[in-house]
Design a protein around this motif. Structure first.
Motif, PDB file in Angstrom:
ATOM      1  N   LEU A  83      63.968 -58.691  64.449  1.00  0.00           N
ATOM      2  CA  LEU A  83      64.926 -57.586  64.452  1.00  0.00           C
ATOM      3  C   LEU A  83      65.746 -57.577  65.741  1.00  0.00           C
ATOM      4  O   LEU A  83      66.953 -57.309  65.717  1.00  0.00           O
ATOM      5  CB  LEU A  83      64.196 -56.247  64.275  1.00  0.00           C
ATOM      6  CG  LEU A  83      63.571 -56.005  62.911  1.00  0.00           C
ATOM      7  CD1 LEU A  83      62.780 -54.701  62.921  1.00  0.00           C
ATOM      8  CD2 LEU A  83      64.622 -55.976  61.807  1.00  0.00           C
ATOM      9  N   GLY A  87      69.612 -58.111  65.845  1.00  0.00           N
ATOM     10  CA  GLY A  87      70.406 -57.026  66.421  1.00  0.00           C
ATOM     11  C   GLY A  87      71.449 -57.545  67.384  1.00  0.00           C
ATOM     12  O   GLY A  87      72.592 -57.076  67.404  1.00  0.00           O
ATOM     13  N   THR A 219      65.598 -53.327  66.818  1.00  0.00           N
ATOM     14  CA  THR A 219      66.889 -53.660  66.226  1.00  0.00           C
ATOM     15  C   THR A 219      68.037 -53.289  67.148  1.00  0.00           C
ATOM     16  O   THR A 219      69.011 -54.042  67.279  1.00  0.00           O
ATOM     17  CB  THR A 219      67.051 -52.942  64.875  1.00  0.00           C
ATOM     18  OG1 THR A 219      65.851 -53.090  64.112  1.00  0.00           O
ATOM     19  CG2 THR A 219      68.207 -53.510  64.074  1.00  0.00           C
ATOM     20  N   ALA A 220      67.933 -52.140  67.792  1.00  0.00           N
ATOM     21  CA  ALA A 220      69.028 -51.655  68.635  1.00  0.00           C
ATOM     22  C   ALA A 220      69.057 -52.325  70.006  1.00  0.00           C
ATOM     23  O   ALA A 220      70.130 -52.532  70.579  1.00  0.00           O
ATOM     24  CB  ALA A 220      68.917 -50.147  68.800  1.00  0.00           C
ATOM     25  N   ALA A 223      71.027 -55.560  70.296  1.00  0.00           N
ATOM     26  CA  ALA A 223      72.461 -55.276  70.286  1.00  0.00           C
ATOM     27  C   ALA A 223      72.902 -54.659  71.605  1.00  0.00           C
ATOM     28  O   ALA A 223      73.974 -54.986  72.138  1.00  0.00           O
ATOM     29  CB  ALA A 223      72.791 -54.339  69.127  1.00  0.00           C
ATOM     30  N   THR A 232      77.315 -48.889  67.170  1.00  0.00           N
ATOM     31  CA  THR A 232      76.536 -49.968  66.559  1.00  0.00           C
ATOM     32  C   THR A 232      75.069 -49.845  66.923  1.00  0.00           C
ATOM     33  O   THR A 232      74.180 -49.976  66.072  1.00  0.00           O
ATOM     34  CB  THR A 232      77.074 -51.342  67.009  1.00  0.00           C
ATOM     35  OG1 THR A 232      78.417 -51.478  66.557  1.00  0.00           O
ATOM     36  CG2 THR A 232      76.232 -52.478  66.457  1.00  0.00           C
ATOM     37  N   VAL A 233      74.792 -49.568  68.189  1.00  0.00           N
ATOM     38  CA  VAL A 233      73.411 -49.404  68.648  1.00  0.00           C
ATOM     39  C   VAL A 233      72.740 -48.249  67.907  1.00  0.00           C
ATOM     40  O   VAL A 233      71.604 -48.362  67.434  1.00  0.00           O
ATOM     41  CB  VAL A 233      73.374 -49.168  70.172  1.00  0.00           C
ATOM     42  CG1 VAL A 233      71.961 -48.796  70.629  1.00  0.00           C
ATOM     43  CG2 VAL A 233      73.859 -50.413  70.915  1.00  0.00           C
ATOM     44  N   LEU A 236      71.966 -49.164  64.218  1.00  0.00           N
ATOM     45  CA  LEU A 236      70.836 -50.079  64.106  1.00  0.00           C
ATOM     46  C   LEU A 236      69.518 -49.373  64.405  1.00  0.00           C
ATOM     47  O   LEU A 236      68.499 -49.626  63.752  1.00  0.00           O
ATOM     48  CB  LEU A 236      71.027 -51.269  65.049  1.00  0.00           C
ATOM     49  CG  LEU A 236      72.130 -52.249  64.641  1.00  0.00           C
ATOM     50  CD1 LEU A 236      72.414 -53.235  65.771  1.00  0.00           C
ATOM     51  CD2 LEU A 236      71.742 -52.993  63.371  1.00  0.00           C
ATOM     52  N   ASP A 237      69.529 -48.471  65.376  1.00  0.00           N
ATOM     53  CA  ASP A 237      68.317 -47.714  65.681  1.00  0.00           C
ATOM     54  C   ASP A 237      67.921 -46.842  64.493  1.00  0.00           C
ATOM     55  O   ASP A 237      66.746 -46.769  64.109  1.00  0.00           O
ATOM     56  CB  ASP A 237      68.535 -46.850  66.929  1.00  0.00           C
ATOM     57  CG  ASP A 237      67.263 -46.130  67.352  1.00  0.00           C
ATOM     58  OD1 ASP A 237      66.415 -46.775  67.997  1.00  0.00           O
ATOM     59  OD2 ASP A 237      67.109 -44.928  67.038  1.00  0.00           O
ATOM     60  N   SER A 366      74.215 -61.669  60.273  1.00  0.00           N
ATOM     61  CA  SER A 366      73.046 -60.919  60.714  1.00  0.00           C
ATOM     62  C   SER A 366      72.758 -59.762  59.778  1.00  0.00           C
ATOM     63  O   SER A 366      71.596 -59.426  59.527  1.00  0.00           O
ATOM     64  CB  SER A 366      73.254 -60.388  62.140  1.00  0.00           C
ATOM     65  OG  SER A 366      74.155 -59.301  62.158  1.00  0.00           O
ATOM     66  N   LEU A 370      69.317 -59.189  57.968  1.00  0.00           N
ATOM     67  CA  LEU A 370      68.551 -57.943  58.062  1.00  0.00           C
ATOM     68  C   LEU A 370      68.166 -57.453  56.673  1.00  0.00           C
ATOM     69  O   LEU A 370      67.053 -56.955  56.462  1.00  0.00           O
ATOM     70  CB  LEU A 370      69.360 -56.883  58.800  1.00  0.00           C
ATOM     71  CG  LEU A 370      69.465 -57.063  60.317  1.00  0.00           C
ATOM     72  CD1 LEU A 370      70.534 -56.136  60.898  1.00  0.00           C
ATOM     73  CD2 LEU A 370      68.123 -56.784  60.984  1.00  0.00           C
TER      74      LEU A 370
END
Length: 382
Positions: A83, A87, A219-220, A223, A232-233, A236-237, A366, A370
């Motif tokens: 992840l 990310g 995940t975050a 990134a 984006t962060v 993803l979180d 990506s 995912l």
């Protein structure tokens, strides 16, 4: 037996990661990420005290007690590593840009497993004695503490990144993990029914904290270290947190109806321990739950026959179907989060990694990857 993905909508099954290819693709992604991250992870472990480092290596499946190497090495799935790597790619950066995040999160995950095994009294993990069984409780606690400290040190040394934000993000996830673990332990002492019973919304919060926080952080964080924009962060979180709830609910289903030969867990172990899992809580909230409530509220602990009957009553009361639906609801949120990711990640350090077209291609790939991992997690045999 069916799989968790069999009831997915036609639109979801049409995703690139759908069907039988999803498992193969996910396995490749996990193996690739482990291979990519392993040198940096081994380098970090090598900075520990030799004895502590041996326990850490043992917990990762790299050696036997005493330090003799394992061939071939045993290992976990490496989900959090993958992840973090994906990310970073979602931010338009090469996968290698997520390695530091992957190492930090894997160290935290391993630390949490060492302590979880002690708290739960689990004698085995992945078919081997747990660290506290192999080395003793005190040494296992020490090894866990060392891994936690090493994770923070690793993240603090990340090159060219917003270190305070990254450390703060990891710390938030750790606080949430501890909160979720505390709730999970306390739930076991609460009654099955009545005003003090655990409610489904309490379970959701526990699962997001205990399982989702670190998946979201993994995940975050990749990134974030790759210079992704805040939006984006955050997306993803959020995706990782909802994935964590779905993952925990599926784990609950497998804990009751899974095949021990596939899951590696003793059958009905959660029922015998009195764990407040989602299928049970959902079943107890129905009008058909009276026989189940009488069984669970008995003064005598459940035995194996009681657990088999409880599993049947839970299914009859709709607990299995409700848990499946709950997992799918969170999967839908994960999908929405991934759909919301911008093709171009904007300005930031992530935009220095090649041309815009190359970054966009990495970001799109990506997202598909995912989804492949998501499908893998929810297609575990029941």
């Amino acid at each position: 037996m069916t799989t968790m993905s069999s009831a997915l909508s036609p639109a979801r099954r049409a995703r690139p990661a759908a069907g039988a290819r999803a498992g193969e693709r996910a396995a490749h992604l996990l193996e690739h990420s482990r291979t990519l991250v392993r040198p940096a992870l081994a380098d970090a472990i090598g900075r520990l005290h030799p004895w502590v480092g041996e326990m850490a290596a043992y917990s990762l499946g790299w050696c036997e007690p005493g330090g003799a190497p394992v061939s071939p090495p045993a290992h976990g799935k490496g989900l959090r590593q993958a992840l973090a790597v994906l990310g970073a790619e979602a931010a338009g950066a090469p996968q290698s840009a997520g390695v530091t995040a992957a190492v930090a999160v894997e160290l935290v995950h391993t630390f949490s497993l060492l302590h979880d095994d002690i708290m739960d009294g689990d004698p085995t993990r992945r078919g081997r004695p747990t660290v506290w069984k192999a080395y003793g409780t005190g040494p296992a606690v020490l090894a866990g503490d060392a891994l936690f400290a090493l994770a923070v040190e690793t993240l603090a040394a990340a090159p060219g990144a917003d270190i305070p934000s990254a450390v703060r993000h990891l710390s938030t996830a750790l606080n949430d993990l501890v909160r979720g673990q505390a709730d999970d332990l306390l739930f076991e002492s609460r009654p099955w029914t009545g005003p003090e019973a655990v409610r489904p919304d309490e379970y959701r919060a526990m699962a997001e904290h205990k399982t989702g926080a670190l998946l979201g952080c993994a995940t975050a964080l990749g990134a974030m270290l790759a210079g992704a924009p805040r939006e984006t962060v955050a997306a993803l979180d959020r995706a990782g947190r909802h994935l964590g709830v779905a993952f925990q609910v599926v784990d609950d289903l497998l804990g009751i109806w899974g095949d021990p030969a596939v899951t590696g867990k003793p059958v009905h172990a959660d029922l015998l321990r009195g764990k407040k899992t989602f299928p049970v809580l959902a079943a107890l909230g129905t009008s058909a739950a009276r026989p189940l409530a009488r069984l669970l509220n008995s003064a005598d602990p459940l035995d194996a026959a009681d657990a088999r009957r409880a599993a049947s009553l839970i299914e009859d009361a709709g607990g299995r179907a409700a848990a499946t639906a709950e997992a799918h609801r969170h999967i839908a949120v994960v999908d929405a989060c991934l759909d919301s990711l911008p093709t171009t990640t904007g300005t930031g350090t992530g935009t220095t990694h090649g041309t815009r077209d190359a970054r966009d291609a990495r970001s799109t790939r990506s997202t598909d990857d995912l989804r492949a991992l998501l499908d893998f997690l929810v297609r575990r045999e029941m």
